[in-house]
Write a protein that holds these residues in place. Sequence first.
Motif, PDB file in Angstrom:
ATOM      1  N   GLN A  40      38.714  27.481  35.020  1.00 57.05           N
ATOM      2  CA  GLN A  40      39.033  28.425  33.960  1.00 57.05           C
ATOM      3  C   GLN A  40      39.894  29.601  34.435  1.00 57.05           C
ATOM      4  O   GLN A  40      40.724  30.098  33.695  1.00 57.05           O
ATOM      5  CB  GLN A  40      37.751  28.945  33.318  1.00 57.05           C
ATOM      6  CG  GLN A  40      37.014  27.868  32.570  1.00 57.05           C
ATOM      7  CD  GLN A  40      35.713  28.348  31.959  1.00 57.05           C
ATOM      8  OE1 GLN A  40      35.222  29.426  32.250  1.00 57.05           O
ATOM      9  NE2 GLN A  40      35.129  27.529  31.097  1.00 57.05           N
ATOM     10  N   ALA A  41      39.706  30.015  35.683  1.00 60.61           N
ATOM     11  CA  ALA A  41      40.457  31.151  36.212  1.00 60.61           C
ATOM     12  C   ALA A  41      41.752  30.720  36.890  1.00 60.61           C
ATOM     13  O   ALA A  41      42.517  31.559  37.358  1.00 60.61           O
ATOM     14  CB  ALA A  41      39.597  31.939  37.197  1.00 60.61           C
ATOM     15  N   SER A  96      38.376  43.745  43.978  1.00 58.33           N
ATOM     16  CA  SER A  96      39.636  43.971  44.664  1.00 58.33           C
ATOM     17  C   SER A  96      40.582  42.811  44.421  1.00 58.33           C
ATOM     18  O   SER A  96      40.165  41.657  44.388  1.00 58.33           O
ATOM     19  CB  SER A  96      39.394  44.119  46.170  1.00 58.33           C
ATOM     20  OG  SER A  96      40.616  44.229  46.871  1.00 58.33           O
ATOM     21  N   LEU A  97      41.834  43.150  44.270  1.00 54.26           N
ATOM     22  CA  LEU A  97      42.869  42.160  44.086  1.00 54.26           C
ATOM     23  C   LEU A  97      43.983  42.468  45.072  1.00 54.26           C
ATOM     24  O   LEU A  97      44.496  43.589  45.091  1.00 54.26           O
ATOM     25  CB  LEU A  97      43.382  42.226  42.650  1.00 54.26           C
ATOM     26  CG  LEU A  97      44.379  41.170  42.240  1.00 54.26           C
ATOM     27  CD1 LEU A  97      43.714  39.803  42.198  1.00 54.26           C
ATOM     28  CD2 LEU A  97      44.949  41.495  40.876  1.00 54.26           C
ATOM     29  N   GLN A  98      44.315  41.521  45.903  1.00 57.35           N
ATOM     30  CA  GLN A  98      45.359  41.694  46.908  1.00 57.35           C
ATOM     31  C   GLN A  98      46.421  40.629  46.708  1.00 57.35           C
ATOM     32  O   GLN A  98      46.092  39.475  46.444  1.00 57.35           O
ATOM     33  CB  GLN A  98      44.778  41.553  48.323  1.00 57.35           C
ATOM     34  CG  GLN A  98      43.618  42.466  48.618  1.00 57.35           C
ATOM     35  CD  GLN A  98      44.010  43.921  48.599  1.00 57.35           C
ATOM     36  OE1 GLN A  98      45.044  44.286  49.137  1.00 57.35           O
ATOM     37  NE2 GLN A  98      43.204  44.753  47.988  1.00 57.35           N
ATOM     38  N   PRO A 125      47.851  34.703  35.970  1.00 56.60           N
ATOM     39  CA  PRO A 125      47.595  36.035  35.405  1.00 56.60           C
ATOM     40  C   PRO A 125      46.277  36.625  35.925  1.00 56.60           C
ATOM     41  O   PRO A 125      45.234  35.969  35.875  1.00 56.60           O
ATOM     42  CB  PRO A 125      47.509  35.779  33.893  1.00 56.60           C
ATOM     43  CG  PRO A 125      48.233  34.477  33.686  1.00 56.60           C
ATOM     44  CD  PRO A 125      47.994  33.684  34.935  1.00 56.60           C
ATOM     45  N   VAL A 126      46.363  37.838  36.417  1.00 53.16           N
ATOM     46  CA  VAL A 126      45.204  38.515  36.993  1.00 53.16           C
ATOM     47  C   VAL A 126      44.074  38.659  35.972  1.00 53.16           C
ATOM     48  O   VAL A 126      42.899  38.523  36.312  1.00 53.16           O
ATOM     49  CB  VAL A 126      45.615  39.895  37.546  1.00 53.16           C
ATOM     50  CG1 VAL A 126      44.411  40.660  38.037  1.00 53.16           C
ATOM     51  CG2 VAL A 126      46.639  39.729  38.640  1.00 53.16           C
ATOM     52  N   GLY A 127      44.410  38.907  34.742  1.00 50.92           N
ATOM     53  CA  GLY A 127      43.401  39.080  33.695  1.00 50.92           C
ATOM     54  C   GLY A 127      42.518  37.863  33.525  1.00 50.92           C
ATOM     55  O   GLY A 127      41.321  37.981  33.251  1.00 50.92           O
ATOM     56  N   ILE A 128      43.089  36.676  33.693  1.00 53.79           N
ATOM     57  CA  ILE A 128      42.304  35.441  33.578  1.00 53.79           C
ATOM     58  C   ILE A 128      41.254  35.387  34.676  1.00 53.79           C
ATOM     59  O   ILE A 128      40.099  35.038  34.439  1.00 53.79           O
ATOM     60  CB  ILE A 128      43.221  34.198  33.645  1.00 53.79           C
ATOM     61  CG1 ILE A 128      44.070  34.113  32.381  1.00 53.79           C
ATOM     62  CG2 ILE A 128      42.411  32.922  33.833  1.00 53.79           C
ATOM     63  CD1 ILE A 128      45.095  33.005  32.395  1.00 53.79           C
ATOM     64  N   ARG A 130      39.962  37.964  36.438  1.00 53.63           N
ATOM     65  CA  ARG A 130      38.963  39.020  36.253  1.00 53.63           C
ATOM     66  C   ARG A 130      38.000  38.690  35.114  1.00 53.63           C
ATOM     67  O   ARG A 130      36.790  38.880  35.249  1.00 53.63           O
ATOM     68  CB  ARG A 130      39.656  40.359  35.990  1.00 53.63           C
ATOM     69  CG  ARG A 130      40.432  40.857  37.192  1.00 53.63           C
ATOM     70  CD  ARG A 130      41.064  42.183  36.924  1.00 53.63           C
ATOM     71  NE  ARG A 130      40.019  43.191  36.993  1.00 53.63           N
ATOM     72  CZ  ARG A 130      40.116  44.381  36.433  1.00 53.63           C
ATOM     73  NH1 ARG A 130      41.176  44.738  35.765  1.00 53.63           N
ATOM     74  NH2 ARG A 130      39.123  45.251  36.556  1.00 53.63           N
ATOM     75  N   GLU A 131      38.520  38.218  34.017  1.00 52.86           N
ATOM     76  CA  GLU A 131      37.671  37.911  32.861  1.00 52.86           C
ATOM     77  C   GLU A 131      36.677  36.806  33.181  1.00 52.86           C
ATOM     78  O   GLU A 131      35.493  36.893  32.866  1.00 52.86           O
ATOM     79  CB  GLU A 131      38.535  37.508  31.665  1.00 52.86           C
ATOM     80  CG  GLU A 131      37.735  37.202  30.412  1.00 52.86           C
ATOM     81  CD  GLU A 131      36.937  38.401  29.897  1.00 52.86           C
ATOM     82  OE1 GLU A 131      35.837  38.170  29.334  1.00 52.86           O
ATOM     83  OE2 GLU A 131      37.379  39.551  30.040  1.00 52.86           O
ATOM     84  N   ASN A 132      37.132  35.770  33.845  1.00 48.16           N
ATOM     85  CA  ASN A 132      36.240  34.663  34.187  1.00 48.16           C
ATOM     86  C   ASN A 132      35.238  35.056  35.255  1.00 48.16           C
ATOM     87  O   ASN A 132      34.123  34.545  35.276  1.00 48.16           O
ATOM     88  CB  ASN A 132      37.052  33.434  34.613  1.00 48.16           C
ATOM     89  CG  ASN A 132      37.621  32.711  33.423  1.00 48.16           C
ATOM     90  OD1 ASN A 132      36.915  32.002  32.727  1.00 48.16           O
ATOM     91  ND2 ASN A 132      38.884  32.928  33.151  1.00 48.16           N
ATOM     92  N   ALA A 133      35.591  35.952  36.150  1.00 46.54           N
ATOM     93  CA  ALA A 133      34.667  36.411  37.193  1.00 46.54           C
ATOM     94  C   ALA A 133      33.533  37.218  36.595  1.00 46.54           C
ATOM     95  O   ALA A 133      32.423  37.238  37.120  1.00 46.54           O
ATOM     96  CB  ALA A 133      35.410  37.244  38.229  1.00 46.54           C
ATOM     97  N   ARG A 134      33.776  37.882  35.508  1.00 43.25           N
ATOM     98  CA  ARG A 134      32.753  38.712  34.867  1.00 43.25           C
ATOM     99  C   ARG A 134      31.722  37.880  34.095  1.00 43.25           C
ATOM    100  O   ARG A 134      30.685  38.382  33.719  1.00 43.25           O
ATOM    101  CB  ARG A 134      33.410  39.711  33.920  1.00 43.25           C
ATOM    102  CG  ARG A 134      34.162  40.774  34.669  1.00 43.25           C
ATOM    103  CD  ARG A 134      34.748  41.795  33.746  1.00 43.25           C
ATOM    104  NE  ARG A 134      35.416  42.816  34.536  1.00 43.25           N
ATOM    105  CZ  ARG A 134      36.538  43.392  34.187  1.00 43.25           C
ATOM    106  NH1 ARG A 134      37.128  43.077  33.052  1.00 43.25           N
ATOM    107  NH2 ARG A 134      37.095  44.297  34.954  1.00 43.25           N
ATOM    108  N   GLN A 135      32.019  36.646  33.855  1.00 47.62           N
ATOM    109  CA  GLN A 135      31.121  35.798  33.051  1.00 47.62           C
ATOM    110  C   GLN A 135      30.026  35.190  33.875  1.00 47.62           C
ATOM    111  O   GLN A 135      30.019  34.973  34.974  1.00 47.62           O
ATOM    112  CB  GLN A 135      31.912  34.701  32.350  1.00 47.62           C
ATOM    113  CG  GLN A 135      32.883  35.286  31.363  1.00 47.62           C
ATOM    114  CD  GLN A 135      33.729  34.223  30.674  1.00 47.62           C
ATOM    115  OE1 GLN A 135      33.577  33.032  30.911  1.00 47.62           O
ATOM    116  NE2 GLN A 135      34.633  34.651  29.835  1.00 47.62           N
TER     117      GLN A 135
END
Length: 135
Positions: A40-41, A96-98, A125-128, A130-135
């Motif tokens: 998904q990410a 963190s995002l590098q 896309p970074v948003g994808i 981050r969003e999936n990591a939060r789930q």
Amino acid sequence: MDLSHTDEEAASDHSAAVNLEIDAQLAGEIDEALQTFAEQAEVETVLLVEKSGALVTGVSAEPDVKIEVISALVAGVAGTMIALVSELGGEGEIESLQQGGERVLYLREIIGRFILVGVCGSSTPVGIIRENARQ
């Protein structure tokens, strides 16, 4: 000699966690969750690492990636980031995002004991992630 720690000392302790032991059922559930996150990410490599550097589990679609090496390196990086954030007065779990060249490395602290690691190409896309990591 008094070997007790004050609350302040305990809060500033960024040492490795005690090694983790999990049963086969939980390990299977974690593997499944990581596989779903990877899909998904849109990440090629995903790991769950204990702060001590112990690899809980990991999957990679990249044949040259050595997840055990990444696991050990992540522990050092995460410990440094947590200490830095704490020193600067920050609280809560780190994220963190590098980006280096064509690769992106995403790290997210989970429940104060684990680090979720995602590695992908810079076009993801970074948003994808981050969003999936939060789930």
